[in-house]
Design an enzyme around this catalytic site. Structure first.
Site, PDB file in Angstrom:
ATOM      1  N   LYS A  60       5.593 -18.351   1.493  1.00 22.37           N
ATOM      2  CA  LYS A  60       6.478 -19.352   2.134  1.00 22.37           C
ATOM      3  C   LYS A  60       5.894 -19.823   3.454  1.00 22.37           C
ATOM      4  O   LYS A  60       6.504 -20.620   4.159  1.00 22.37           O
ATOM      5  CB  LYS A  60       7.857 -18.739   2.377  1.00 22.37           C
ATOM      6  CG  LYS A  60       8.560 -18.251   1.136  1.00 22.37           C
ATOM      7  CD  LYS A  60       9.874 -17.566   1.529  1.00 22.37           C
ATOM      8  CE  LYS A  60      10.334 -16.594   0.478  1.00 22.37           C
ATOM      9  NZ  LYS A  60      11.317 -15.647   1.003  1.00 22.37           N
ATOM     10  N   HIS A 101     -14.879  -2.013   5.687  1.00 20.97           N
ATOM     11  CA  HIS A 101     -14.010  -1.223   4.802  1.00 20.97           C
ATOM     12  C   HIS A 101     -14.156   0.234   5.257  1.00 20.97           C
ATOM     13  O   HIS A 101     -14.748   1.066   4.577  1.00 20.97           O
ATOM     14  CB  HIS A 101     -14.449  -1.414   3.352  1.00 20.97           C
ATOM     15  CG  HIS A 101     -13.489  -0.908   2.325  1.00 20.97           C
ATOM     16  ND1 HIS A 101     -12.389  -0.108   2.623  1.00 20.97           N
ATOM     17  CD2 HIS A 101     -13.466  -1.063   0.958  1.00 20.97           C
ATOM     18  CE1 HIS A 101     -11.748   0.178   1.505  1.00 20.97           C
ATOM     19  NE2 HIS A 101     -12.373  -0.385   0.485  1.00 20.97           N
ATOM     20  N   ARG A 136      -8.761   1.478  -6.531  1.00 21.39           N
ATOM     21  CA  ARG A 136      -9.030   2.758  -5.868  1.00 21.39           C
ATOM     22  C   ARG A 136      -8.332   2.902  -4.512  1.00 21.39           C
ATOM     23  O   ARG A 136      -7.681   3.912  -4.244  1.00 21.39           O
ATOM     24  CB  ARG A 136     -10.548   2.948  -5.623  1.00 21.39           C
ATOM     25  CG  ARG A 136     -11.324   3.450  -6.794  1.00 21.39           C
ATOM     26  CD  ARG A 136     -12.685   2.806  -6.809  1.00 21.39           C
ATOM     27  NE  ARG A 136     -12.511   1.401  -7.120  1.00 21.39           N
ATOM     28  CZ  ARG A 136     -12.493   0.935  -8.374  1.00 21.39           C
ATOM     29  NH1 ARG A 136     -12.740   1.727  -9.362  1.00 21.39           N
ATOM     30  NH2 ARG A 136     -12.282  -0.353  -8.613  1.00 21.39           N
ATOM     31  N   THR A 137      -8.504   1.919  -3.655  1.00 21.47           N
ATOM     32  CA  THR A 137      -8.027   2.072  -2.275  1.00 21.47           C
ATOM     33  C   THR A 137      -6.502   2.178  -2.254  1.00 21.47           C
ATOM     34  O   THR A 137      -5.936   3.095  -1.646  1.00 21.47           O
ATOM     35  CB  THR A 137      -8.505   0.885  -1.418  1.00 21.47           C
ATOM     36  OG1 THR A 137      -9.910   0.727  -1.622  1.00 21.47           O
ATOM     37  CG2 THR A 137      -8.236   1.124   0.051  1.00 21.47           C
ATOM     38  N   ARG A 161      -4.923  -4.476   3.193  1.00 23.44           N
ATOM     39  CA  ARG A 161      -6.148  -5.162   2.755  1.00 23.44           C
ATOM     40  C   ARG A 161      -5.874  -6.651   2.836  1.00 23.44           C
ATOM     41  O   ARG A 161      -4.818  -7.126   2.422  1.00 23.44           O
ATOM     42  CB  ARG A 161      -6.515  -4.774   1.327  1.00 23.44           C
ATOM     43  CG  ARG A 161      -7.625  -5.661   0.760  1.00 23.44           C
ATOM     44  CD  ARG A 161      -8.197  -5.136  -0.512  1.00 23.44           C
ATOM     45  NE  ARG A 161      -8.964  -3.922  -0.287  1.00 23.44           N
ATOM     46  CZ  ARG A 161      -9.657  -3.312  -1.244  1.00 23.44           C
ATOM     47  NH1 ARG A 161      -9.687  -3.792  -2.460  1.00 23.44           N
ATOM     48  NH2 ARG A 161     -10.326  -2.219  -0.972  1.00 23.44           N
TER      49      ARG A 161
HETATM   50  N1   CP Z   1     -13.924   0.698  -3.501  1.00 22.12           N
HETATM   51  C1   CP Z   1     -12.852  -0.118  -3.452  1.00 22.12           C
HETATM   52  O1   CP Z   1     -12.462  -0.625  -2.398  1.00 22.12           O
HETATM   53  O2   CP Z   1     -12.245  -0.302  -4.656  1.00 22.12           O
HETATM   54  P1   CP Z   1     -10.904  -1.149  -4.876  1.00 22.12           P
HETATM   55  O3   CP Z   1     -11.228  -2.595  -4.550  1.00 22.12           O
HETATM   56  O4   CP Z   1     -10.531  -0.929  -6.303  1.00 22.12           O
HETATM   57  O5   CP Z   1      -9.880  -0.630  -3.907  1.00 22.12           O
END
Ligand code: CP
Length: 295
Positions: free
Chosen positions: A72, A121, A43-44, A93
């Site tokens: 590396k 998040h 999603r993100t 991320r």
């Molecule tokens: N909600 C969420 O962060 O989903 P993903 O890990 O698929 O990005």
């Protein structure tokens, strides 16, 4: 989330509504977003990339860190200093808590935290708030139940912090080993938020306006036996609705494993698929704001 005041949060939500209602297909023409995903995502990553493309921008990056020079031994600071020469904004991320902050300290361009370990998040929080606002018409005066893995669930930590700006009652529903971290809880109590901790949903479901269910974060457990003990701690199905308010909404950041039965999906209470879709207007708004293309 601690980078945002209440006014700034409301401004992002207002901008997301503009993005949903308007056409901004050339707004980010000529801009490049680097999408650096050191942990898996559906999603993100896809909603950030889709948002950037829809606004006329372009995307570079990786979704598998094994394809990057981190294998590396390149440090995160060096990777950020190099990447910022190739783009205008970085969405990252990372599996380490605090990685986004470290990246931001190393960079001269905006860094957007797309999840750092079990910490935060924040862009998920904006779409969670946007979804609550859309379905409830308000953020004040609600009782929100956070359910599942409150220890490792970064979406919970961010959302509870953001909701503490509003007049909200919070109920934390988790097995003892996955309780909300004590420092987060203390912060909420210091802000005079009405918080309650319980281990079962049944006694509190009648009070809830929102359930924020979460996956037990298998990847964060150091001991797989500990995961086995709690992996099915909560499995919600249609039967929970018997004792709930008719207008209860159920959110989940997704992905789900066992915690939401598929029989909930067709109910008016389940809003988690709309919630995931709201990633688009919210992430368009965040990109346009950090790139200074909308006020
Ligand atoms: N909600 C969420 O962060 O989903 P993903 O890990 O698929 O990005």
């Amino acid at each position: 989330m601690r980078d945002f005041s209440k006014e700034e949060i409301l401004h992002v939500l207002k901008t997301a509504k503009k993005m949903e209602d308007g056409k901004f297909s050339d707004l980010l023409n000529g801009k490049i977003m680097a999408s650096l995903f050191f942990e898996p995502s559906t999603r993100t990553r896809l909603s950030f990339e889709s948002s950037m493309n829809s606004l006329g921008g372009r995307v570079i990056g990786f979704s598998d860190p094994k394809q990057s020079s981190s294998v590396k031994g390149e440090s995160l600071q060096d990777a950020i200093k190099i990447t910022e020469g190739y783009c205008d904004v970085i969405v990252m991320r990372h599996y380490l808590e605090g990685a986004a902050k470290l990246a931001a300290e190393s960079a001269n361009i905006p860094i957007i935290n797309a999840g750092d370990g079990a910490n935060q998040h924040p862009t998920q929080t904006f779409l969670d708030l946007y979804t609550i606002l859309k379905f409830k018409g308000k953020l004040d005066g609600l009782t929100v139940g956070f359910l599942g893995d409150l220890k490792y669930g970064r979406t919970v930590h961010s959302l509870a912090y953001a909701l503490s700006y509003f007049n909200v009652n919070m109920v934390f529903i988790a097995p003892e080993s996955l309780e909300m971290p004590s420092n987060d809880l203390k912060e909420l109590k210091d802000k005079k938020i009405n918080c309650k901790e319980v281990e079962s949903l049944n006694p509190v479901i009648k009070d809830l306006d929102v359930i924020y269910a979460t996956r037990i974060q298998k990847e964060r457990f150091s001991d797989s036996l500990e995961y086995e003990k709690v992996k099915d701690a909560f499995i919600l199905d249609k039967s929970i609705l018997k004792n709930a308010k008719d207008e209860l909404i159920i959110l989940h950041p997704l992905p789900r494993v066992n915690e939401l039965n598929y029989d909930l999906d067709d109910t008016d209470n389940a809003v988690y698929f709309d919630q995931a879709k709201n990633g688009i207007p919210v992430r368009k708004a965040l990109l346009a704001l950090v790139l200074g293309k909308i006020q």
